[in-house]
Design an enzyme around this catalytic site. Structure first.
Site, PDB file in Angstrom:
ATOM      1  N   SER A 147      38.300 -19.622  13.808  1.00 27.72           N
ATOM      2  CA  SER A 147      37.530 -18.777  12.901  1.00 27.72           C
ATOM      3  C   SER A 147      37.700 -17.308  13.276  1.00 27.72           C
ATOM      4  CB  SER A 147      36.062 -19.217  12.918  1.00 27.72           C
ATOM      5  OG  SER A 147      35.345 -18.640  11.859  1.00 27.72           O
ATOM      6  N   ASP A 224      35.872 -27.186   4.465  1.00 25.21           N
ATOM      7  CA  ASP A 224      35.331 -26.079   5.254  1.00 25.21           C
ATOM      8  C   ASP A 224      34.346 -25.280   4.403  1.00 25.21           C
ATOM      9  OD1 ASP A 224      35.024 -23.553   6.601  1.00 25.21           O
ATOM     10  OD2 ASP A 224      36.874 -23.948   7.704  1.00 25.21           O
ATOM     11  N   HIS A 256      34.264 -26.912   9.173  1.00 26.70           N
ATOM     12  CA  HIS A 256      34.579 -25.756  10.009  1.00 26.70           C
ATOM     13  C   HIS A 256      34.233 -25.962  11.487  1.00 26.70           C
ATOM     14  CE1 HIS A 256      35.699 -21.500  10.120  1.00 26.70           C
ATOM     15  NE2 HIS A 256      34.664 -21.238  10.885  1.00 26.70           N
TER      16      HIS A 256
END
Length: 279
Positions: A147, A224, A256
């Site tokens: 991320s 996600d 995610h």
């Protein structure tokens, strides 16, 4: 450098150290997994892992389940914190800005510039410390992340290919100058001049710097919840423009979080092992 925690793990040792950082102007912690080969005095390849928003130096250590494959392959894992910390360090108004959200850049706007020098901390201070204190094979350091940390891994690898010889990412923020997370962080840390933002944007960096790696690996879950913030297609297009080999794997049903990372962590560490041992 103060050892604050150490635990036996797959015949190696998982440690946490605390240091006084010149770049961050304060105390910070980092984790390091030392496989048995390192404990026995052998030089090893090494991987920096950069974590995402709200995480610390412990998140990957506890949640990713990476030590088993790293132990098998004899790879050192380094896990820095995600931002400077402390009472005198500026805080944001939400979890996506300030402490826990350093974005692995050097801030130039106030009040952030005083402590938020994460790029210099990673690529200069911590990188040098790891080489000074542990036995690292020459030319054998990779970087990966998740991320916000995937953004950090991609951008730092593209800016410092002489330091990082392999790169991969889980669900990275590929074009932070074009998404709400990045726009918020960059406007605070860097100011309103968007030309400054592009210096920390993986898509823009790929287009300007060109192909630098044998391959780049990205895994992305298609379930996600933050998919619209990530823009993997834009990074894929940038790689195609400059003939940078990219393995972009998209996975139905995965979100995610760290269950997603656990599922594909062995693939990533094997990928880096192959890249680092053949570079």
């Amino acid at each position: 450098m103060e050892l604050v925690q150490h635990n036996r793990c797959f015949d190696g040792e998982q440690r946490v150290y605390q240091i006084q950082s010149k770049a961050l102007k304060g105390s910070t912690k980092f984790g390091i997994f030392l496989p048995k080969q390192a404990l026995a005095g052998q030089e090893c390849t090494a991987l920096f892992y950069l974590a995402g928003l709200t995480c610390t130096e412990e998140t990957f250590v506890i949640k990713a389940h990476a030590q088993k494959i790293a132990a098998k392959l004899g790879i050192i894992l380094i896990t820095p914190d995600t931002s400077p910390r402390g009472e005198d360090v500026a805080k944001g108004d939400h979890w996506d800005l300030g402490q826990g959200a350093g974005f692995y850049i050097n801030a130039i706007a106030q009040p952030w510039a005083e402590h938020y020098q994460m790029e210099s901390y990673i690529v200069d201070e911590l990188y040098t410390l790891i080489h000074d204190e542990f036995l690292i094979q020459d030319n054998s350091v990779g970087i990966f992340g998740h991320s916000m940390g995937g953004h950090g891994a991609l951008t730092l690898a593209l800016k410092y290919p002489e330091k990082f010889k392999s790169v991969s990412a889980f669900a990275p923020i590929c074009a932070p100058s074009q998404c709400p997370w990045g726009e918020k962080a960059f406007s605070h840390y860097l100011g309103d001049d968007r030309s400054q933002w592009l210096k920390h944007d993986a898509v823009a960096l790929m287009e300007s710097k060109g192909a630098s790696f044998k391959e780049i690996l990205i895994d992305q879950g298609l379930n996600d919840q933050f998919y619209t913030q990530l823009s993997p297609a834009l990074f894929e297009q940038a790689c195609l423009k400059v003939n940078q080999p990219l393995i972009l794997r998209e996975h139905e049903g995965y979100d995610h979080g760290y269950f997603f990372i656990q599922t594909f962590i062995e693939d990533h560490i094997q990928f880096h092992n192959q890249q680092l041992r053949t570079s």
